[in-house]
Motif scaffolding. Structure first.
Motif, PDB file in Angstrom:
ATOM      1  N   LEU A  93       0.821  -1.209   0.000  1.00  0.00           N
ATOM      2  CA  LEU A  93       0.000   0.000   0.000  1.00  0.00           C
ATOM      3  C   LEU A  93       0.856   1.262   0.000  1.00  0.00           C
ATOM      4  O   LEU A  93       1.996   1.255   0.473  1.00  0.00           O
ATOM      5  CB  LEU A  93      -0.916   0.018   1.227  1.00  0.00           C
ATOM      6  N   SER A  94       0.291   2.329  -0.495  1.00  0.00           N
ATOM      7  CA  SER A  94       0.966   3.630  -0.437  1.00  0.00           C
ATOM      8  C   SER A  94       0.988   4.111   1.010  1.00  0.00           C
ATOM      9  O   SER A  94       0.226   3.638   1.868  1.00  0.00           O
ATOM     10  CB  SER A  94       0.226   4.641  -1.306  1.00  0.00           C
ATOM     11  N   ASP A 127      -2.458   5.291   2.088  1.00  0.00           N
ATOM     12  CA  ASP A 127      -3.410   4.238   2.439  1.00  0.00           C
ATOM     13  C   ASP A 127      -3.056   3.608   3.777  1.00  0.00           C
ATOM     14  O   ASP A 127      -3.945   3.262   4.577  1.00  0.00           O
ATOM     15  CB  ASP A 127      -3.438   3.175   1.341  1.00  0.00           C
ATOM     16  N   TYR A 161      -4.228   5.772   6.507  1.00  0.00           N
ATOM     17  CA  TYR A 161      -5.688   5.689   6.627  1.00  0.00           C
ATOM     18  C   TYR A 161      -6.084   4.491   7.497  1.00  0.00           C
ATOM     19  O   TYR A 161      -7.038   4.560   8.278  1.00  0.00           O
ATOM     20  CB  TYR A 161      -6.297   5.554   5.232  1.00  0.00           C
ATOM     21  N   LEU A 162      -5.344   3.384   7.356  1.00  0.00           N
ATOM     22  CA  LEU A 162      -5.665   2.171   8.110  1.00  0.00           C
ATOM     23  C   LEU A 162      -5.090   2.191   9.534  1.00  0.00           C
ATOM     24  O   LEU A 162      -5.640   1.554  10.438  1.00  0.00           O
ATOM     25  CB  LEU A 162      -5.123   0.937   7.389  1.00  0.00           C
ATOM     26  N   ALA A 189     -13.043   1.133   4.422  1.00  0.00           N
ATOM     27  CA  ALA A 189     -11.750   1.565   3.891  1.00  0.00           C
ATOM     28  C   ALA A 189     -11.620   1.193   2.419  1.00  0.00           C
ATOM     29  O   ALA A 189     -11.119   1.969   1.604  1.00  0.00           O
ATOM     30  CB  ALA A 189     -10.617   0.945   4.701  1.00  0.00           C
ATOM     31  N   ARG A 240     -11.020   4.074  -0.365  1.00  0.00           N
ATOM     32  CA  ARG A 240      -9.665   4.203  -0.903  1.00  0.00           C
ATOM     33  C   ARG A 240      -9.446   3.193  -2.026  1.00  0.00           C
ATOM     34  O   ARG A 240      -9.470   1.980  -1.815  1.00  0.00           O
ATOM     35  CB  ARG A 240      -8.629   3.973   0.188  1.00  0.00           C
ATOM     36  N   THR A 241      -9.202   3.696  -3.230  1.00  0.00           N
ATOM     37  CA  THR A 241      -8.987   2.826  -4.390  1.00  0.00           C
ATOM     38  C   THR A 241      -7.789   1.901  -4.190  1.00  0.00           C
ATOM     39  O   THR A 241      -7.823   0.731  -4.576  1.00  0.00           O
ATOM     40  CB  THR A 241      -8.777   3.664  -5.658  1.00  0.00           C
ATOM     41  N   GLY A 242      -6.732   2.410  -3.574  1.00  0.00           N
ATOM     42  CA  GLY A 242      -5.535   1.599  -3.366  1.00  0.00           C
ATOM     43  C   GLY A 242      -5.805   0.396  -2.486  1.00  0.00           C
ATOM     44  O   GLY A 242      -5.285  -0.701  -2.733  1.00  0.00           O
ATOM     45  N   ILE A 243      -6.629   0.566  -1.452  1.00  0.00           N
ATOM     46  CA  ILE A 243      -6.966  -0.546  -0.565  1.00  0.00           C
ATOM     47  C   ILE A 243      -7.850  -1.550  -1.298  1.00  0.00           C
ATOM     48  O   ILE A 243      -7.670  -2.769  -1.179  1.00  0.00           O
ATOM     49  CB  ILE A 243      -7.661  -0.016   0.707  1.00  0.00           C
ATOM     50  N   GLN A 244      -8.789  -1.056  -2.087  1.00  0.00           N
ATOM     51  CA  GLN A 244      -9.633  -1.958  -2.870  1.00  0.00           C
ATOM     52  C   GLN A 244      -8.795  -2.767  -3.860  1.00  0.00           C
ATOM     53  O   GLN A 244      -9.000  -3.974  -4.025  1.00  0.00           O
ATOM     54  CB  GLN A 244     -10.696  -1.167  -3.630  1.00  0.00           C
TER      55      GLN A 244
END
Length: 240
Positions: free
Chosen positions: A14-15, A18, A21-22, A112, A116-120
């Motif tokens: 993940l970035s 992201d 965010y988590l 989440a 967040r597109t990155g997490i998806q």
């Protein structure tokens, strides 16, 4: 990258945004051997990102045999959300190798993934990886010898825990491979006598990794290549 994530390679893809965010929702927990994270048919209330623990998804058969369907270590997560939707467990999630994991409420994980597109994308990549692992393991169980499969499991367990000394018992290996304990004991003794591993009570230490890899079935490099393809940002660590 903070220290908390250093042992889960899926999170490492993940970035930084992201991860931040988590971060407030991740809690490090100890998972003792034998702990059951979910019963068959139950939806996990939390998802887990193993760091040093290994969790198996097992199915209890009518004849009393336990069959492993999947294993999860620091390369993945327990409690996969398919497009953000929790799935009913098709078996029991059982801690086989004790250690630590990062735990997160499943509901928060769904939010989440939606936010967040990155997490998806991480979840989608891992879904594909898990499908590849499961299908390859099915073929492996049908085609390869007990010794080759046992070596694959030993080396994969080392990868999942990041250790050369892995707390593996003959009983556990027999259950995971779907064979008799006596068959596993013969294989382990041969590997020990030939200097590939050292066995002690409740633990197997990998002494010669290259030879264990050579003795493992062809599935190990196939699955490793798939892992690097789908989780490329973790490639540096995976080549340790």
């Amino acid at each position: 990258m903070t220290v908390a994530y250093a042992m889960n390679r899926l999170l490492e893809t993940l970035s930084s945004g992201d991860l931040k965010y988590l971060e407030p929702h991740l809690e490090q927990v100890e998972l003792p051997r034998g702990m059951e994270l979910a019963h068959q048919g139950e939806v996990l209330q939390s998802v887990y990102f193993p760091q040093t623990a290994i969790v198996s998804l097992v199915r209890d058969m009518a004849n009393g045999q336990i069959v492993e369907m999947a294993a999860f270590g620091r390369e993945g997560m327990v409690g996969l959300l398919f497009i953000g939707i929790p799935l009913n467990s098709v078996g029991r999630y059982l801690v086989q190798v004790p250690g630590t994991a990062l735990r997160m409420d499943a509901g928060r994980m769904r939010k989440a993934a939606a936010a967040r597109t990155g997490i998806q994308q991480m979840l989608l990549r891992y879904t594909e990886l898990l499908m590849a692992l499961t299908l390859q393991s099915t073929a492996c169980n049908a085609a390869h010898s007990i010794e080759a499969r046992c070596c694959r499991w030993i080396i994969a367990s080392g990868d999942r825990t990041g250790r050369n000394d892995v707390p593996l018992t003959h009983e556990y290996l027999a259950e995971m491979l779907g064979v008799q304990r006596s068959s596993v004991s013969v294989v382990i003794k041969g590997l020990h006598d030939n200097g590939l591993i050292r066995q002690s009570r409740g633990k197997i230490t990998i002494l010669d990794r290259s030879r264990v890899e050579e003795a493992a079935c062809e599935c190990y490099p196939v699955l490793r290549a798939k892992y690097l393809q789908l989780l490329p940002l973790a490639q540096g660590e995976a080549e340790e």
